[in-house]
Design an enzyme around this catalytic site. Sequence first.
Site, short mmCIF file in Angstrom:
data_model
loop_
_atom_site.label_atom_id
_atom_site.label_comp_id
_atom_site.label_asym_id
_atom_site.label_seq_id
_atom_site.Cartn_x
_atom_site.Cartn_y
_atom_site.Cartn_z
N TYR A 85 28.18 50.07 68.40
CA TYR A 85 27.82 50.16 69.82
C TYR A 85 28.69 51.22 70.48
CZ TYR A 85 27.51 48.90 74.78
OH TYR A 85 27.35 48.94 76.14
N GLU A 132 24.05 54.18 77.30
CA GLU A 132 24.37 53.14 76.33
C GLU A 132 23.55 53.34 75.06
OE1 GLU A 132 24.86 48.40 76.75
OE2 GLU A 132 22.79 49.10 76.92
#
Length: 445
Positions: free
Chosen positions: A156, A244
Amino acid sequence: MLRNVMRRGAPLVGINPTPFIHRKLPLLPLKAVVASQVRYLNLHEYQSKQLMAKHNINVQRFAIAETVEQAENAARGLKADEIVIKAQIHAGGRGKGEFSSGLKSGVHLTRDPKKVPELVKQMLGYKLKTNQTTEDGVLVNKVMIAQALDIAKETYFAILMDRDSGGPVMVGSPDGGVDIEHVAATNPSHIFKTNIDIDSGPTKTQTLDMAMKLGFQGKAVEEASEQMQNLYELFLDVDATQVEINPFGLTPQNQVVCFDAKIAFDDNALFKHPDILSMRDTTEEDPREVEAEDCGLNYVGMDGNIGCLGTINLFVLTQVNGAGLALATMDIIKLHGASPANFLDVGGGATTKQVSQAFKILTEDQNVKTILVNIFGGIASCRTIAEGIVDALQNGPKIKIPIVVRLQGNQVEEGKECLRRSGMNLTLRDDLDEAAIESVHLAAS
């Protein structure tokens, strides 16, 4: 300027700071930076991939299709070992969704391009329901046909504006492909955050360190670092508040790829990006909100189903107290046992035409039982608002539901007299509490 604000510890969330962090842009005249309200701009997955590709960020090869024929041609043109077909809607959980056609899942994999048309036929023109859509689902008008890549490692990575740090930060975790909130709750030691200097951006040392913390090894460390640098350039160039990537992955061939992206924009800076604004897809937005925005009104539709007295439409016109008065009026409606059907703030520069248009939007809601008009006149005087109400009632669609009006502030007596002279069936109240109680009573009648 932003750095001085940061040193004072002022929170950044909610004040849209990104226009100030760009590379020493020249100051513009005030009138040049005033922009119309644009609700949070949502991009489809393929649009985010288009922006990333322009900034030398590794993404899968893909094409977009609006017809079965386009999808078939795209599948053949990719020449990929495996193809992924993804429905394009503004909602997550597509993989576990279901189409009104009966097809399960909004994400399908196949190694046979000939199977693509059969799948797409059951997607386009049908509604996809996921855990993030309404019960009715969302109509699918586009599908993305993309190269499917195996993922050897999922991590991530994100760049966002951070309240505590007072500026942009990099956030990463070696646990990708899952909700980052779940990782933070169950394994907080796997969340890494690095502050970014707003003048120089992330250093090579910072991005290399983040890449190693995410578990990349060998040549992949350098490539992951480079991708992070490119993502920051994207973050700056499009005036983002968040970029993101989940998963920020590694293929078996040791290539770092951004498999999925969520980009949040500073709406106050979108006037500088007409190319991005043109990507906006309003088909999934509330048409009343789109219409209100086109008229310069601030409108948010609500369910209005809470309470047993029916639905009251909250129509708030404010100037001095702005949205605060609107929210206070919503609270008092709830206090007396009913629910607002919407939030509507015309603002300080309201015109008679805008007020008339606001009434049109309000009366299009079939759930509305009463209209409560709460006015604190400032620049937009009570007289201006009253004239707009009269114009709406005399020249617009016939309104059969009761209307309660509470006026205070600039030219209040002139406004009341305008309403009285109109001969319209209106209930006037000076006290907001009394106006709210009367609205609740009328809605229940």
